[in-house]
Scaffold this active site. Structure first.
Site, short mmCIF file in Angstrom:
data_model
loop_
_atom_site.label_atom_id
_atom_site.label_comp_id
_atom_site.label_asym_id
_atom_site.label_seq_id
_atom_site.Cartn_x
_atom_site.Cartn_y
_atom_site.Cartn_z
N SER A 145 16.00 15.06 -24.31
CA SER A 145 15.89 13.58 -24.16
C SER A 145 17.24 13.13 -24.39
O SER A 145 17.77 13.90 -25.23
CB SER A 145 14.91 13.09 -25.25
OG SER A 145 15.12 11.84 -25.53
N TYR A 186 10.67 12.57 -33.59
CA TYR A 186 11.17 12.88 -32.16
C TYR A 186 12.36 12.94 -32.08
O TYR A 186 12.73 14.21 -31.29
CB TYR A 186 10.56 11.82 -31.50
CG TYR A 186 10.71 11.67 -29.91
CD1 TYR A 186 9.62 12.64 -29.19
CD2 TYR A 186 11.67 11.53 -29.28
CE1 TYR A 186 9.85 12.46 -27.69
CE2 TYR A 186 11.95 11.64 -27.66
CZ TYR A 186 11.20 12.24 -26.99
OH TYR A 186 11.12 12.33 -25.80
P1 NAD Z 1 3.49 12.34 -20.81
O1 NAD Z 1 2.86 12.14 -21.96
O2 NAD Z 1 2.99 11.91 -19.34
O3 NAD Z 1 3.40 14.12 -20.58
C1 NAD Z 1 3.40 15.00 -21.68
C2 NAD Z 1 2.65 16.23 -21.54
O4 NAD Z 1 2.74 17.16 -22.40
C3 NAD Z 1 0.89 16.10 -21.14
O5 NAD Z 1 0.58 16.65 -20.04
C4 NAD Z 1 0.51 16.61 -22.41
O6 NAD Z 1 -0.77 16.72 -22.17
C5 NAD Z 1 1.42 17.70 -22.84
N1 NAD Z 1 1.16 18.30 -24.10
C6 NAD Z 1 1.29 17.38 -25.17
N2 NAD Z 1 1.04 18.44 -26.32
C7 NAD Z 1 0.78 19.78 -25.63
C8 NAD Z 1 0.46 21.00 -26.45
N3 NAD Z 1 0.28 21.16 -27.49
N4 NAD Z 1 0.54 22.10 -25.35
C9 NAD Z 1 0.65 21.86 -24.18
N5 NAD Z 1 0.90 20.65 -23.48
C10 NAD Z 1 1.17 19.49 -24.40
O7 NAD Z 1 5.07 12.41 -21.10
P2 NAD Z 1 6.31 12.57 -20.29
O8 NAD Z 1 7.16 11.46 -20.23
O9 NAD Z 1 6.09 13.28 -19.02
O10 NAD Z 1 7.01 13.63 -21.30
C11 NAD Z 1 7.41 15.09 -20.72
C12 NAD Z 1 8.52 15.58 -21.74
O11 NAD Z 1 9.74 14.68 -21.24
C13 NAD Z 1 8.50 15.56 -22.93
O12 NAD Z 1 9.11 16.55 -23.67
C14 NAD Z 1 9.03 14.16 -23.57
O13 NAD Z 1 9.51 14.31 -24.64
C15 NAD Z 1 10.31 14.12 -22.55
N6 NAD Z 1 10.86 12.93 -22.17
C16 NAD Z 1 10.25 11.73 -21.77
C17 NAD Z 1 11.01 10.69 -21.64
C18 NAD Z 1 10.39 9.50 -20.91
O14 NAD Z 1 11.10 8.38 -20.68
N7 NAD Z 1 9.27 9.62 -20.34
C19 NAD Z 1 12.38 10.56 -21.84
C20 NAD Z 1 12.92 11.61 -22.54
C21 NAD Z 1 12.37 12.86 -22.72
#
Ligand code: NAD
Length: 279
Positions: free
Chosen positions: A164, A177
């Site tokens: 991130s 986080y």
């Molecule tokens: P999201 O909530 O749509 O997806 C997260 C996924 O992780 C979901 O499928 C959830 O079920 C899964 N998950 C959570 N705990 C878990 C576990 N213990 N075992 C297996 N799966 C698990 O959110 P997203 O935005 O798609 O996030 C995906 C990644 O991207 C994360 O690591 C997040 O930190 C990172 N990220 C997202 C953003 C953003 O703006 N959306 C920005 C920076 C980083």
């Protein structure tokens, strides 16, 4: 590179990852879902990991299978050692091996420091950091066992850590986080250094603000969107496919000499936009 398939955000060469097996964690939602689909478009067979929401995972599998590659949904909590080892064993048994790991699963449990419980701190560290460690460790064992297969890839394996912009931008109210992603950065670099001699490439993608369920509050209302756009020089909020496209490129041999790097996919969020007019 063969024929191409139109992706939602551009064009992914359909045979770029032909013959490779990819595991994407947390792949039934948001960035993980788009990434699993992107890897499938690029010709990889894909395991869609999920912890809850089997139906959503099966839908992703169906979409990937429509590209003529293999896909399956595996349930596992990435923070649980026995579940991660069982998932990797199953993948090797059913798919033959793993070539690409996208350690994407992640979550937020937000609170200001004095209100944050130990459980909130621990949960985020367990999933976002320990989960990536466990998946990377098990994938590296399989990469080492198999070694390089030149017809498939120049590398013995590729690990992409989903980080991130908060691996470098402090984030008030989200100390668990931000700490987990800071940890991911150093873990990724250390693993990259340790595994490079075995032709295992470890890199990270650091998304900025991407429209997914994790940050719905930040983009759902017009007012929140305006606030957010002030932080993004490129003046648009990212889509999951922006991240998927970066992961596909980074895991392909086009990027074979890229080792231990974080690719920021953030519309310029890390460019200190506050200094565009001041300073
Ligand atoms: P999201 O909530 O749509 O997806 C997260 C996924 O992780 C979901 O499928 C959830 O079920 C899964 N998950 C959570 N705990 C878990 C576990 N213990 N075992 C297996 N799966 C698990 O959110 P997203 O935005 O798609 O996030 C995906 C990644 O991207 C994360 O690591 C997040 O930190 C990172 N990220 C997202 C953003 C953003 O703006 N959306 C920005 C920076 C980083």
């Amino acid at each position: 590179m063969g024929s191409t398939v139109e992706g939602p955000q551009g064009v992914i060469p359909a045979r770029l990852l032909h013959g490779q097996k990819a595991l994407v964690t947390g792949a039934n939602s948001g960035i993980g879902k788009a990434t699993a689909i992107g890897l499938g478009r690029a010709g990889a067979d894909v395991v869609v990991n999920y912890v809850a929401g089997r139906e959503a995972a099966e839908e992703v599998v169906e979409e990937i299978a429509s590209f003529g590659v293999r896909a399956a949904a595996y349930e596992a909590d990435v923070s649980q050692e026995d579940q991660v080892t069982a998932m990797m064993d199953r993948m090797v048994k059913e798919f033959g091996t793993v070539d690409i790991l996208v350690a994407n699963a992640g979550l937020q449990r937000d609170a200001r420091l004095t209100e944050m419980t130990l459980a909130q701190w621990q949960k985020v560290i367990d999933v976002n950091l320990t989960g990536q460690f466990l998946c990377a460790r098990e994938a590296a064992k399989e990469f080492r066992r198999r070694g390089v297969v030149p017809e498939v890839s120049r590398a013995a394996g590729k690990i992409i850590c989903m980080s991130s912009v908060h691996q470098i931008i402090p984030w008030s109210g989200h100390v668990n986080y931000a700490s987990s992603k800071g940890g991911v950065q150093m873990m990724m670099q250390t693993l990259a250094q340790e595994l490079a001699p075995e032709k295992i490439r470890v890199n990270a993608v650091a998304p900025g603000a991407i429209k997914t369920p994790i940050n719905r509050a930040a983009w759902e209302t017009a007012e929140a969107r305006q606030d957010l756009l002030r932080l993004i020089p490129y003046d648009r909020i990212g889509d999951p496919e922006d991240i998927a496209n970066a992961v596909v490129a980074l895991s392909s041999d086009l990027m074979d000499y890229v080792v231990g790097t974080t690719l920021y996919v953030d519309g310029g969020m890390t460019l200190f936009p506050g200094f565009a007019t001041g300073g």
